[in-house]
Design a protein around this motif. Structure first.
Motif, PDB file in Angstrom:
ATOM      1  N   VAL A 191       0.859  -1.199   0.000  1.00 25.80           N
ATOM      2  CA  VAL A 191       0.000   0.000   0.000  1.00 25.80           C
ATOM      3  C   VAL A 191       0.890   1.242   0.000  1.00 25.80           C
ATOM      4  O   VAL A 191       1.757   1.385   0.865  1.00 25.80           O
ATOM      5  N   PRO A 192       0.691   2.178  -0.945  1.00 22.71           N
ATOM      6  CA  PRO A 192       1.584   3.332  -1.068  1.00 22.71           C
ATOM      7  C   PRO A 192       1.303   4.430  -0.039  1.00 22.71           C
ATOM      8  O   PRO A 192       0.172   4.611   0.403  1.00 22.71           O
ATOM      9  N   VAL A 193       2.360   5.124   0.359  1.00 18.17           N
ATOM     10  CA  VAL A 193       2.224   6.358   1.138  1.00 18.17           C
ATOM     11  C   VAL A 193       2.178   7.495   0.126  1.00 18.17           C
ATOM     12  O   VAL A 193       3.172   7.780  -0.539  1.00 18.17           O
ATOM     13  N   ALA A 194       1.020   8.147   0.003  1.00 17.97           N
ATOM     14  CA  ALA A 194       0.797   9.045  -1.140  1.00 17.97           C
ATOM     15  C   ALA A 194       0.799  10.527  -0.796  1.00 17.97           C
ATOM     16  O   ALA A 194       0.670  11.362  -1.698  1.00 17.97           O
ATOM     17  N   GLY A 195       0.920  10.895   0.485  1.00 24.18           N
ATOM     18  CA  GLY A 195       0.912  12.317   0.797  1.00 24.18           C
ATOM     19  C   GLY A 195       0.818  12.589   2.272  1.00 24.18           C
ATOM     20  O   GLY A 195       0.943  11.686   3.103  1.00 24.18           O
ATOM     21  N   THR A 196       0.587  13.857   2.620  1.00 27.21           N
ATOM     22  CA  THR A 196       0.466  14.297   4.007  1.00 27.21           C
ATOM     23  C   THR A 196      -0.993  14.626   4.316  1.00 27.21           C
ATOM     24  O   THR A 196      -1.873  14.462   3.464  1.00 27.21           O
ATOM     25  N   ARG A 197      -1.247  15.122   5.535  1.00 26.78           N
ATOM     26  CA  ARG A 197      -2.636  15.412   5.939  1.00 26.78           C
ATOM     27  C   ARG A 197      -3.313  16.410   5.004  1.00 26.78           C
ATOM     28  O   ARG A 197      -4.518  16.342   4.787  1.00 26.78           O
ATOM     29  N   GLU A 198      -2.524  17.357   4.440  1.00 25.90           N
ATOM     30  CA  GLU A 198      -3.115  18.341   3.522  1.00 25.90           C
ATOM     31  C   GLU A 198      -3.667  17.689   2.256  1.00 25.90           C
ATOM     32  O   GLU A 198      -4.527  18.262   1.578  1.00 25.90           O
ATOM     33  N   ASP A 199      -3.156  16.495   1.941  1.00 28.25           N
ATOM     34  CA  ASP A 199      -3.590  15.804   0.724  1.00 28.25           C
ATOM     35  C   ASP A 199      -4.817  14.926   0.950  1.00 28.25           C
ATOM     36  O   ASP A 199      -5.291  14.282   0.007  1.00 28.25           O
ATOM     37  N   ILE A 200      -5.323  14.860   2.182  1.00 26.35           N
ATOM     38  CA  ILE A 200      -6.440  13.957   2.490  1.00 26.35           C
ATOM     39  C   ILE A 200      -7.652  14.197   1.583  1.00 26.35           C
ATOM     40  O   ILE A 200      -8.183  13.236   1.000  1.00 26.35           O
ATOM     41  N   ALA A 202      -7.923  15.525  -1.470  1.00 24.38           N
ATOM     42  CA  ALA A 202      -7.647  15.150  -2.860  1.00 24.38           C
ATOM     43  C   ALA A 202      -7.487  13.645  -3.002  1.00 24.38           C
ATOM     44  O   ALA A 202      -8.007  13.038  -3.960  1.00 24.38           O
ATOM     45  N   LEU A 203      -6.779  13.003  -2.056  1.00 24.47           N
ATOM     46  CA  LEU A 203      -6.565  11.562  -2.132  1.00 24.47           C
ATOM     47  C   LEU A 203      -7.861  10.787  -1.888  1.00 24.47           C
ATOM     48  O   LEU A 203      -8.048   9.701  -2.442  1.00 24.47           O
ATOM     49  N   THR A 204      -8.737  11.350  -1.071  1.00 27.35           N
ATOM     50  CA  THR A 204     -10.039  10.717  -0.847  1.00 27.35           C
ATOM     51  C   THR A 204     -10.819  10.626  -2.146  1.00 27.35           C
ATOM     52  O   THR A 204     -11.457   9.599  -2.432  1.00 27.35           O
ATOM     53  N   GLU A 205     -10.762  11.686  -2.934  1.00 25.40           N
ATOM     54  CA  GLU A 205     -11.430  11.689  -4.249  1.00 25.40           C
ATOM     55  C   GLU A 205     -10.715  10.753  -5.214  1.00 25.40           C
ATOM     56  O   GLU A 205     -11.342   9.949  -5.913  1.00 25.40           O
ATOM     57  N   LYS A 206      -9.389  10.860  -5.277  1.00 28.82           N
ATOM     58  CA  LYS A 206      -8.605  10.083  -6.240  1.00 28.82           C
ATOM     59  C   LYS A 206      -8.765   8.582  -6.045  1.00 28.82           C
ATOM     60  O   LYS A 206      -8.925   7.813  -7.007  1.00 28.82           O
ATOM     61  N   TYR A 207      -8.718   8.125  -4.788  1.00 31.73           N
ATOM     62  CA  TYR A 207      -8.774   6.701  -4.495  1.00 31.73           C
ATOM     63  C   TYR A 207     -10.178   6.211  -4.144  1.00 31.73           C
ATOM     64  O   TYR A 207     -10.356   5.068  -3.760  1.00 31.73           O
ATOM     65  N   ASN A 208     -11.153   7.108  -4.287  1.00 32.41           N
ATOM     66  CA  ASN A 208     -12.552   6.754  -4.015  1.00 32.41           C
ATOM     67  C   ASN A 208     -12.699   6.134  -2.621  1.00 32.41           C
ATOM     68  O   ASN A 208     -13.246   5.045  -2.436  1.00 32.41           O
ATOM     69  N   ILE A 209     -12.200   6.846  -1.606  1.00 35.85           N
ATOM     70  CA  ILE A 209     -12.131   6.344  -0.230  1.00 35.85           C
ATOM     71  C   ILE A 209     -13.513   6.365   0.430  1.00 35.85           C
ATOM     72  O   ILE A 209     -14.231   7.360   0.361  1.00 35.85           O
ATOM     73  N   ASP A 210     -13.856   5.253   1.066  1.00 36.32           N
ATOM     74  CA  ASP A 210     -15.111   5.163   1.833  1.00 36.32           C
ATOM     75  C   ASP A 210     -14.903   5.469   3.307  1.00 36.32           C
ATOM     76  O   ASP A 210     -15.808   5.978   3.971  1.00 36.32           O
ATOM     77  N   GLU A 211     -13.699   5.149   3.814  1.00 39.78           N
ATOM     78  CA  GLU A 211     -13.462   5.280   5.257  1.00 39.78           C
ATOM     79  C   GLU A 211     -12.029   5.716   5.507  1.00 39.78           C
ATOM     80  O   GLU A 211     -11.088   5.185   4.911  1.00 39.78           O
ATOM     81  N   ILE A 212     -11.879   6.706   6.389  1.00 36.76           N
ATOM     82  CA  ILE A 212     -10.556   7.181   6.802  1.00 36.76           C
ATOM     83  C   ILE A 212     -10.310   6.709   8.229  1.00 36.76           C
ATOM     84  O   ILE A 212     -11.102   6.995   9.126  1.00 36.76           O
ATOM     85  N   VAL A 213      -9.209   5.985   8.434  1.00 32.34           N
ATOM     86  CA  VAL A 213      -8.848   5.485   9.767  1.00 32.34           C
ATOM     87  C   VAL A 213      -7.608   6.233  10.238  1.00 32.34           C
ATOM     88  O   VAL A 213      -6.555   6.158   9.606  1.00 32.34           O
ATOM     89  N   ILE A 214      -7.749   6.974  11.338  1.00 33.95           N
ATOM     90  CA  ILE A 214      -6.619   7.716  11.911  1.00 33.95           C
ATOM     91  C   ILE A 214      -5.912   6.798  12.896  1.00 33.95           C
ATOM     92  O   ILE A 214      -6.443   6.496  13.967  1.00 33.95           O
ATOM     93  N   VAL A 228      -8.825  15.421  12.190  1.00 36.97           N
ATOM     94  CA  VAL A 228     -10.276  15.186  12.164  1.00 36.97           C
ATOM     95  C   VAL A 228     -10.984  16.333  11.458  1.00 36.97           C
ATOM     96  O   VAL A 228     -11.912  16.136  10.671  1.00 36.97           O
ATOM     97  N   GLU A 229     -10.519  17.570  11.710  1.00 34.95           N
ATOM     98  CA  GLU A 229     -11.105  18.761  11.091  1.00 34.95           C
ATOM     99  C   GLU A 229     -10.995  18.678   9.570  1.00 34.95           C
ATOM    100  O   GLU A 229     -11.929  19.028   8.845  1.00 34.95           O
ATOM    101  N   ILE A 230      -9.857  18.179   9.080  1.00 35.53           N
ATOM    102  CA  ILE A 230      -9.678  18.016   7.625  1.00 35.53           C
ATOM    103  C   ILE A 230     -10.569  16.884   7.113  1.00 35.53           C
ATOM    104  O   ILE A 230     -11.267  17.025   6.112  1.00 35.53           O
ATOM    105  N   GLY A 231     -10.542  15.755   7.826  1.00 35.83           N
ATOM    106  CA  GLY A 231     -11.265  14.572   7.370  1.00 35.83           C
ATOM    107  C   GLY A 231     -12.768  14.734   7.350  1.00 35.83           C
ATOM    108  O   GLY A 231     -13.452  14.181   6.483  1.00 35.83           O
ATOM    109  N   LYS A 232     -13.306  15.517   8.288  1.00 35.47           N
ATOM    110  CA  LYS A 232     -14.771  15.628   8.362  1.00 35.47           C
ATOM    111  C   LYS A 232     -15.359  16.408   7.195  1.00 35.47           C
ATOM    112  O   LYS A 232     -16.568  16.381   6.969  1.00 35.47           O
ATOM    113  N   ASN A 233     -14.495  17.101   6.463  1.00 38.78           N
ATOM    114  CA  ASN A 233     -14.973  17.839   5.295  1.00 38.78           C
ATOM    115  C   ASN A 233     -14.928  17.013   4.012  1.00 38.78           C
ATOM    116  O   ASN A 233     -15.175  17.529   2.929  1.00 38.78           O
TER     117      ASN A 233
END
Length: 613
Positions: A191-200, A202-214, A228-233
């Motif tokens: 599984v690739p490491v694709a970015g930092t928290r600021e990329d959450i 964009a990466l959620t859209e790119k990888y069609n993410i259903d669930e974010i696990v911190i 959490v503030e970034i992820g909830k948006n």
């Protein structure tokens, strides 16, 4: 010794593997079945194979190879197979020596390698086949959840591995995010490491993410709240691995992952208490908790139980809560000396009787009417319960030589605009006045709103969201201080340890939170869009409600304590006789006059009480 059908099948397959390994080893050693030496040693093996096979299977049995559930096979099982393979071939050498014959030494080495490879390979093939079959069945029933893991450290890697090994038919981790930029482009278990928290986002859209696990159990809450503030948006569901202090067994696992809660957005670190100091004044003591069945009282009971009191006494007027707490404490603390009394703090004779009988050392006073709107319509009840209930308890405590008396107060007692806050301010005055006249150390602890307590804003919002809305907020500019129930209780217990008498302890509660933002965040964390999917309705301030709360009176000021999150208000001079006379007049007013007249009498005692006449 009886074996099931599956075990007998495994033994039969191992029997075949053992003999295939031996024949392959002989063939590799002599390179041809026509080689005379091969034929000689084949005859030796043919006459002894039953003894060799039996001895090896006995060793496999002793190593537990027929007890493991191979669809859950892991590295531990592989190590077990390696050990069994080596010992089994040593046993084979011993058997052949006993039979006064032998095979070439290189054949023993090759047999060991083949035994381990074939037996281990077969068992892990079973696991793979089971996973594929399970995945095929489950994939028709459940949609695979695409997961982003935030935190590419040890915890993140462990969570990923567990997802792949045990939950691959439900969850598919597809990308890591980590603030360590040197990890970007690296791969963890595929599984690739694709970015930092600021990329959450964009990466959620790119990888069609259903669930974010911190998965950052060691990170400070302030950092987690930013993530959490970034992820909830995003449109993905948010999950979090609790901090290490929350993991009861210290083990990081998928089962520990929970939904992100509103507390995770506050970004405040939990208050750390000095357990050694606490244990000194609670260990071996008889402790009474009033209002023990409530949100604060029940948590007080739980934390006090850990400190090995001589006896814990729960007092509450509501029997259902008291009964549930009693059952919980008896189960969690079987050696706890526990007694539960159903009683009202309004009943002066009953309170005196209990304290006289029990010889109480420490009192935590959490019993009170606390709901602002309800008390506005029943002001006399607020005074009877909060003020005169506290007076009854304080008198009984001083008469029976109680060492410490810790009362729970509220930020609503500061410049109160409602009768509940004014009643608690009078309680603070009572505590300080009694401290001047008696040997008992009387103190109060003042703090803001408690997240998740009965009747508080969070449970109300959750219920409204579950019903499809609207979520009701009294005013768009209302702000409040918040803390968790364990934090509040930690402060109360710590205050008791630090108390010298007469103090009002105050918690540094950080920044106040806008209630409307709290509502928006809770709607997002519930998987909905605020205003569109779940409406928010502004209802207007309720009687006695303020836009913001204060923690100290102007004349009080605060001084620091040795606990960096706890401050103490400068004592105010309370004239005991004057307060006593005022309370006599207030008690008479409750019996003889109406609600508004009672408010006026309260105003005479609490000069900062503001109410609409």
């Amino acid at each position: 010794m009886r074996f099931g059908k599956k075990t007998m099948l495994m033994i039969f397959i191992d029997f075949l593997i053992i003999n295939i390994s031996a024949l392959l080893s002989l063939l590799l050693r002599f390179e041809s079945i026509t080689n005379p030496q091969f034929l000689d040693y084949f005859e030796v093996y043919k006459s002894t194979f039953l003894f060799i096979s039996f001895s090896k299977i006995v060793v496999f049995y002793l190593f537990g190879l027929y007890k493991s559930i191979w669809k859950y096979a892991s590295i531990d099982e592989m190590l077990k197979i390696m050990g069994a393979g080596v010992v089994a071939n040593i046993a084979a050498i011993a058997v052949l020596s006993f039979l006064q014959t032998s095979l070439p030494r290189s054949v023993y080495v090759m047999m060991t390698v083949f035994d381990i490879g074939f037996i281990g390979g077969f068992r892990f093939l079973l696991r793979t086949a089971n996973e594929k079959l399970t995945h095929k069945v489950k994939s028709n029933e459940d949609k695979i959840t695409r997961v982003m893991i935030v935190g590419a450290g040890d915890a993140g890697a462990m969570i990923l591995k567990e997802f792949k090994n045990h939950y691959s038919y439900i969850y598919k981790p597809v990308v890591f995010v980590d603030d360590d930029k040197s990890k970007k482009g690296k791969v963890i278990y595929g599984v690739p490491v694709a970015g930092t928290r600021e990329d959450i986002p964009a990466l959620t859209e790119k990888y069609n993410i259903d669930e974010i696990v911190i998965a950052m159990p060691s990170a400070p809450k302030s950092e987690l709240s930013k993530i959490v503030e970034i992820g909830k948006n995003t449109k993905a569901r948010l999950k979090i691995l609790p901090g290490m202090y929350e993991l009861t067994d210290g083990v990081v696992s998928v089962s520990a992952i929970r939904d992100v809660q509103i507390e995770d957005l506050l970004g405040r670190e939990e208050i750390k208490t000095d357990l050694s100091e606490i244990s000194k004044y609670l260990n071996g003591k008889i402790v009474l908790v009033t209002g023990g069945g409530g949100s604060i009282g029940s948590e007080l009971a739980r934390q006090i139980s850990i400190q090995n009191p001589k006896k814990l006494i729960i007092l509450d007027i509501y029997e259902n809560n008291a009964y549930m707490l009693e059952n919980e404490l008896r189960k969690r603390f079987p050696n706890l000396n526990l007694i539960v009394y159903i009683a009202s703090i309004r009943d002066e004779q009953r309170i005196r009787e209990i304290l006289r009988r029990e010889k109480v050392d420490v009192i935590f006073h959490a019993a009170a009417h606390k709901h602002v709107p309800l008390m506005e319509t029943s002001p006399k009840e607020a005074i009877k319960n909060n003020v005169f209930g506290t007076v009854n308890l304080a008198k009984a405590a001083s008469e029976n030589c109680v060492e410490k008396f810790v009362m729970i107060s509220t930020d609503k007692a500061v410049n109160p605009t409602n009768i509940m806050g004014a009643s608690k301010r009078i309680c603070e005055m009572v505590i300080q006045a009694f401290n001047e006249r008696h040997d008992t150390d009387f103190v109060a602890v003042r703090f803001g709103n408690v997240l998740g307590s009965n009747g508080s804003v969070i449970p109300i919002f959750k219920k409204q969201i579950k019903e499809g809305g609207p979520v009701t907020v009294t005013h768009k500019d209302v702000v409040r201080y918040f803390m968790t129930i364990p934090e509040a209780v930690s402060l109360v217990i710590q205050a008791g340890a630090m108390a010298k008498g007469g103090e009002i302890f105050i918690l540094d509660m950080g920044e106040p939170v806008k209630i409307i933002k709290l509502a928006e965040d809770l709607i997002k964390l519930s998987g909905f869009e605020p205003y569109t999917e779940i409406p928010i309705k502004i209802t207007g301030l309720r009687p006695g409600e303020k836009l913001y709360e204060e923690l100290i009176l102007d004349e009080e000021g605060v001084t620091a304590t040795k606990h960096k999150k706890i401050f103490v208000a400068k004592p105010t001079n309370i004239d005991y006789e004057e307060l006593e006379n005022s309370l006599k007049e207030l008690r008479k007013a409750i019996n003889d006059l109406g609600d508004e007249e009672v408010r006026s009498y309260v105003k005479r005692i609490v000069k900062t009480y503001n109410f609409e006449e």
